[in-house]
Design an enzyme around this catalytic site. Structure first.
Site, PDB file in Angstrom:
ATOM      1  N   HIS A  31     -25.125   4.156  49.761  1.00 45.52           N
ATOM      2  CA  HIS A  31     -26.298   4.954  49.477  1.00 45.52           C
ATOM      3  C   HIS A  31     -26.254   6.334  50.114  1.00 45.52           C
ATOM      4  CE1 HIS A  31     -30.421   5.867  48.709  1.00 45.52           C
ATOM      5  NE2 HIS A  31     -30.753   5.861  49.970  1.00 45.52           N
ATOM      6  N   ARG A  70     -31.883  -0.561  57.656  1.00 46.85           N
ATOM      7  CA  ARG A  70     -31.085  -0.842  56.464  1.00 46.85           C
ATOM      8  C   ARG A  70     -29.766  -1.548  56.774  1.00 46.85           C
ATOM      9  NH1 ARG A  70     -32.154   4.941  53.420  1.00 46.85           N
ATOM     10  NH2 ARG A  70     -34.239   4.387  52.730  1.00 46.85           N
TER      11      ARG A  70
END
Lengths: 247, 648, 237
Positions: B410, B339
């Site tokens: 996140h 990510r």
């Protein structure tokens, strides 16, 4: 876009509530319904007034926290969506929007649009589980489960416990909620073991808590943000009746 | 006084540490467990699983959550899946490989022993969840299906459509319900922990606010477990739930628990871009989309201009004019790089002027190739609900035009420092799941958060907590009428009274948005010494502004959302500064922490292992005092630390 | 009483389902019986004779009465429960949910109309036939003349020659049609014999049964009305 909002305000569980009217202006069509309420609330705070209390959390349609009966529909216009997934482009500029809390004897209002859905927790505590201890389990692939069964179990397990089914039902029945859990576990060999006990216990608790009786209108299915089918209610009926007949 | 950190990592070979440790730690007999009380804060995968398992063992458990039901915890929103080293796909997966991928994915900033244990118990989690009736995806033969995820070259992710977190949480919640019904666990929904009570250096309970009545309550226990999740909402806009906050963890820090690596923040690459100033949160599109979606921006700037002007549709841009930059830069992993790498690559393209929407902060995630290869029906089967969700939000159908995505905050890898037993620097105070700092190092791999939460809750804490509680079997019930409780309650009440009395001009959200802006601009995806120093000054000023000018309306002795938000923001305003300080201290790039000064010639994160191979543990010294740093060195016995390479 | 048929919601619904099912079967029988009147007054009266004050007909009548009573009493009980479950505060605005039939939400109202129609029907027919026999009589006064209790054909002829009876009966049949479009598939659902594959089939079946019953009854009523009031032949055709 501009809107007139008629919102149910109620100080607490004991007080009597009433509708109040508010105006919101210059709302973008891409604003979500709850963001529109945020904007209203921010204005209210600036004016030194108490903001409208409403439940919400994940704002992506999965936590089940948001509720609201909007213009006569649970979770507002649009199917298979929670209130947090409704965008203002669903409304017309200048619309009057009536916002009410869930209305059901088993969901008493806490404040404004916030209700107590603890009854759903209590129903699940009555039997919505598989009695296995941590670590005392076989290998995950020890029992093959037909894909169709696992898929159907998942269909039912999609329930987010938001309360729209009981809130929308003219009978205040929680059958779709109870059925979703019973049915999800009934389709799996792991859940089958105590299927009879579960169906009886959960229905008994549901009745005890004052939910109404299902008359198969299908309104719950139409308003369920996860599109859970009343076929699961049929399965719950089957599970319950089979269990009772064996008693 | 700096911390004396003892991570209590067991001796012996890496693969044997956990078994050896379990054999060596003390246990509490069933008769004694009945006499011991444990408080669990939070009911997500970590807290829910822990409370249920501890209740099963016979402890008296009280479990608290801020939502109206334990089932609402934000673990529910995890979409993609959960990793385990089952090797059901026969692709040569193993505990070691999962361990290695996780350590490497975390850019060598996690403890080897913890990560190995995580990989070890991962298989038990899948067994446990299946037995609870979690309807994982299955193949036609009736056995479990897997999918692949970023940062791994094997298919080890178990999933339940796009709702894996929900299904795992419902499993833990069901286990919790079983214990609530049995009377071993008592549930306190709509309660928020506002302080942890420490007496004689040990955790003795909490001060909580009943969010319905506003009453301040005291709860005593022999141990307190913090499972309150991460603090991503310090950025205001994040993929976290609106209620997610760092306050429970921050009270522990304030009371003397070390806070480790606060700057390690995960920016998720596939979120729906910001659309306006009134947005309340960012919506994540599952990482699983990267299995079949290809990420690109136009090669030519004139195409970008035309896109922004609305004169060109993305689908009209020719194949040769598209820059599939992840496939170009990382041929081996392509669109499935971890990510942090994917997020930074998107930022790099947008910074270079290739952002595809009006704000210049978006890239395309395109399913054209996949639809051509597999057909629309298969894509619909795999991602139908995600596509519908995207269309609902943006009014654009991903079947016709590519999705627009942009990175968003996140997950926070940092958190309360814990030892191998998951105990914080305060004896009797534990932290599990996202609330602790442990297993993901500087970057978490997809489908590993669910794994860690459940590992801690089901399979680690229930054992390790016994080691501490074994010494408490003679201890009486905790008396909550002691000076420590009095003082804690008084401080909480004073803080609330102070907030209510300011009556300034700005709403809580006004100030929170400002904080978010400072954080995103300066402590976001790319940080520099200057930006961080600037952030510290600005946050300090904003904090002063908050305590002078915030407006909290309503009655504190009632359901009062503004007060809840104000209390949380007060902590975020300190936490934000702590994050900036930590980021400033860590003059290297690793995982989700990217310092622009420290990058390779190709723009990749450049670690400085000699200087920074440690967990930075911060000790609270006061609201306006600089915290003190203690370093827990990270020793790598099994893994050779390399520059992370996802190119070949 | 400690029986699930009385104290559980699903059990109570099962009672509705089974009693409703039995009543549907009876109505189907009644409809077939009526149709014979179209072809032959003798045949029809033969059936009427069979259903006089015989022991089996009396048992059947008592059974039917019990079924109607149970079906209606349970409906009231369930509705009362449901009313209380909705709470004291009602929605200010309600909108019909997509896909929800009007009948399903108005079963009690429809049921009351059906029941009123039934009472009217009993005074028209049963009171002049089986009841007369039970009382020991053999005929009763209809339209100014004595008619045998077994002469159902004459009762039909007379009753449906009156336009207001025809209107009332048609209203009754329409209510019954609505009631059955929901009731017939719903009884399968309540008994647990339904799923997504079968809903369309069951709803289709419900519509067929309801329509069949409506047409079967209505055709007799209209036939006799036309026969009695035909403008071209004055009832001679």
């Amino acid at each position: 876009m501009n809107f007139t909002l008629k919102i149910w305000r109620q100080k607490d569980a004991k007080s009597k509530g009433a509708f109040e009217t508010y105006q919101v202006k210059d709302i973008s069509a891409d604003t979500s319904f709850l963001e529109m309420l945020d904007i209203l609330n921010n204005d209210l705070v600036h004016a030194g007034k108490e903001p409208v209390a409403f439940d919400h959390d994940c704002r992506e349609g999965i936590c089940g926290m948001c509720s609201l009966h909007i213009n006569g529909l649970a979770h507002g216009p649009g199917q298979a969506a929670t209130t947090c997934q409704i965008y203002m482009r669903k409304f017309k500029d200048g619309d009057t929007i009536t916002i009410e809390p869930w209305r059901s004897a088993a969901f008493p209002v806490i404040k404004d649009l916030v209700v107590n859905r603890g009854a759903y927790d209590q129903i699940l505590q009555a039997g919505g589980y598989v009695s296995v201890r941590t670590n005392s389990v076989p290998d995950a692939n020890a029992i093959p489960i037909p894909k169709a069964d696992a898929d159907e179990s998942m269909d039912a397990a999609a329930c987010i416990g938001c309360g729209a089914c009981a809130a929308t039902c003219k009978n205040g029945s929680a059958m779709l909620f109870v059925a979703a859990r019973v049915s999800s576990l009934a389709k799996l060999p792991q859940g089958r073991v105590e299927g009879a006990r579960r169906a009886k216990a959960m229905v008994a608790k549901m009745d005890e808590l004052g939910f109404g009786n299902c008359t198969n209108t299908g309104a719950c299915q139409a308003e369920c943000p996860k599109g859970i089918s009343i076929a699961h209610i049929a399965r719950l009926n089957r599970e319950f009746l089979a269990a009772k007949i064996q008693d | 006084m700096a911390f004396k950190l003892d991570a209590k990592i067991p001796q012996g070979k890496l693969a044997e540490k956990w078994s050896n440790h379990k054999a060596a730690i003390k246990v509490v007999s069933p008769a004694n467990k009945r006499k011991l009380d444990i408080i669990v804060i939070g009911t997500g995968l970590g807290g829910g699983a822990a409370a249920a398992s501890l209740g099963e063992l016979g402890y008296n458990v009280k479990v608290f959550c801020i939502q109206d039901s334990p089932r609402r915890a934000h673990s529910i929103a995890a979409q993609g899946g959960i990793n385990a080293a089952k090797n059901y796909q026969n692709d040569n997966d193993s505990v070691y490989r999962l361990f290695y991928d996780t350590i490497k994915g975390g850019d060598y900033r996690a403890r080897e022993a913890n990560v190995y244990r995580l990989a070890e118990v991962s298989n038990l989690i899948i067994d446990q969840c299946v037995a609870q009736g979690v309807p994982f995806a299955r193949e036609y033969g009736g056995l479990l299906a897997n999918r692949s995820f970023g940062g791994a070259q094997v298919s080890r992710t178990f999933y339940a459509r796009g709702q894996t977190g929900q299904q795992l949480l419902l499993g833990a919640y069901a286990a919790l319900n079983k214990e609530i019904a049995a009377g071993s666990v008592k549930s306190y929904p709509r309660h928020e922990m506002l302080d942890v009570v420490v007496e004689n250096g040990e955790a003795r309970g909490i001060i909580a606010r009943n969010l319905v009545t506003g009453e301040i309550e005291r709860h005593g226990a022999h141990a307190v477990v913090i499972a309150s999740g991460g603090y991503g909402n310090v950025f205001f806009l994040s993929t976290n739930a609106m209620g997610s906050n760092g306050s429970a963890a921050f009270q522990c820090y304030r009371k003397g628990a070390g806070f480790a690596n606060p700057c390690f923040t995960q920016i998720h690459p596939t979120c729906i871009p910001v659309h306006g100033t009134q947005q309340s949160k960012l919506t994540l599109m599952s990482e699983s989309l990267r299995n079949d979606g290809r990420i690109w921006v136009p090669k030519k700037l004139e195409d970008v201009k035309a896109l922004r002007a609305g004169t060109l549709k993305p689908s009209d841009i020719k194949e040769e004019d598209r820059d599939y930059y992840l496939e170009r830069r990382y041929p081996a992993f392509g669109n499935l790089v971890p990510r942090d790498v994917a997020s930074r690559a998107a930022k790099e393209r947008c910074d270079a002027g290739f952002g595809v929407n009006e704000t210049g902060l978006a890239v395309f995630l395109d399913f054209k190739t996949a639809i051509e290869r597999l057909g629309k029906d298969i894509i619909k089967q795999r991602y139908g609900n995600l596509f519908d969700m995207y269309e609902e939000i943006t009014d654009v159908s991903p079947y016709e035009e590519p999705m627009q995505i942009f990175p968003a905050v996140h997950y926070t890898m940092g958190g309360i420092w814990v030892d191998y037993n998951l105990m914080t620097t305060i004896p009797g105070l534990y932290a599990i799941g996202e609330a602790n700092f442990s297993d993901h190092g500087a970057n978490r791999l997809g489908a590993s958060a669910l794994m860690q939460g459940l590992a801690d809750g089901y399979f680690v804490l229930p054992y390790t907590i016994g080691d501490y509680l074994a010494a408490k079997i003679q201890a009486p019930k905790v008396d909550t009428n002691t000076p420590a409780f009095e003082e804690a309650e008084k401080a909480v009440k004073e803080k609330i009274a102070k907030l209510m009395s300011i009556n300034g001009k700005q709403s809580v959200d006004d100030i929170h948005k400002k904080l978010g802006h400072i954080m995103w601009e300066n402590v976001g995806m790319a940080r520099t010494k200057e930006s961080l120093e600037k952030a510290i000054v600005e946050i300090q000023a904003l904090r002063k502004e908050f305590w002078k000018d915030v407006k909290v309306v309503g009655d504190p002795m009632s359901f009062n959302v503004e007060l809840e938000k104000a209390l949380r923001l007060a902590d975020f305003l300190e936490l934000g500064e702590l994050m900036a300080r930590d980021a400033l201290n860590r003059a290297e790039s690793c995982g989700g922490h990217f310092r622009s000064e420290h990058q390779t010639e190709e723009g990749e994160a450049l670690r400085h292992d000699e200087e920074f191979s440690y967990a930075a543990v911060w000790e609270y010294k006061g609201m306006d005092e600089a915290p003190e740093l203690t370093k827990e060195p990270l020793i790598y016995e099994e893994t050779e630390r390399k520059q992370r390479n996802y190119k070949d | 009483m400690n029986c699930f048929l009385y104290n559980s919601s699903v059990g109570k619904k099962l009672v509705m389902s089974i009693s409703g099912c039995a009543l549907v079967l009876f109505i189907l029988f009644h409809m077939s019986m009526n149709l014979t009147a179209l072809f032959s007054a003798e045949a029809y009266n033969m059936i009427c004779e069979l259903l006089g004050a015989n022991w089996y007909a009396l048992v059947g009548t008592a059974g039917l009465a019990a079924l109607v009573f149970i079906h209606f009493a349970y409906a009231l009980l369930l509705t009362w429960n449901n009313y209380r479950a909705r709470g004291t505060q009602r929605y200010a605005v309600t909108t019909k949910e997509p896909g929800v039939s009007w009948a399903s939400k108005n079963m009690l109202v429809l049921g009351v109309i059906v029941l009123l129609g039934l009472l009217l029907h009993l005074t028209h027919f049963w009171a002049k036939m089986q009841l007369v026999e039970i009382m020991g009589g053999h005929e009763s006064m209809v339209d100014g003349k004595m008619v045998a209790a077994t002469d159902g054909a004459e009762l039909i002829r007379y009753t449906f020659s009156q336009w207001y009876n025809v209107v009332l009966y048609l209203v009754w049949f329409v209510a019954l049609w609505f009631h059955l479009t929901h009731g017939v598939w719903s009884m399968f659902q309540t008994a647990g014999w339904a799923n997504d594959t079968w809903y369309p089939r069951l709803k289709c079946l419900a519509n067929i049964v309801a329509t069949l019953i409506f047409l079967g009854f209505a055709v007799v009523v209209i036939f006799f009305f036309v026969k009695a009031n035909c403008p071209c032949c004055g009832g001679c055709c």
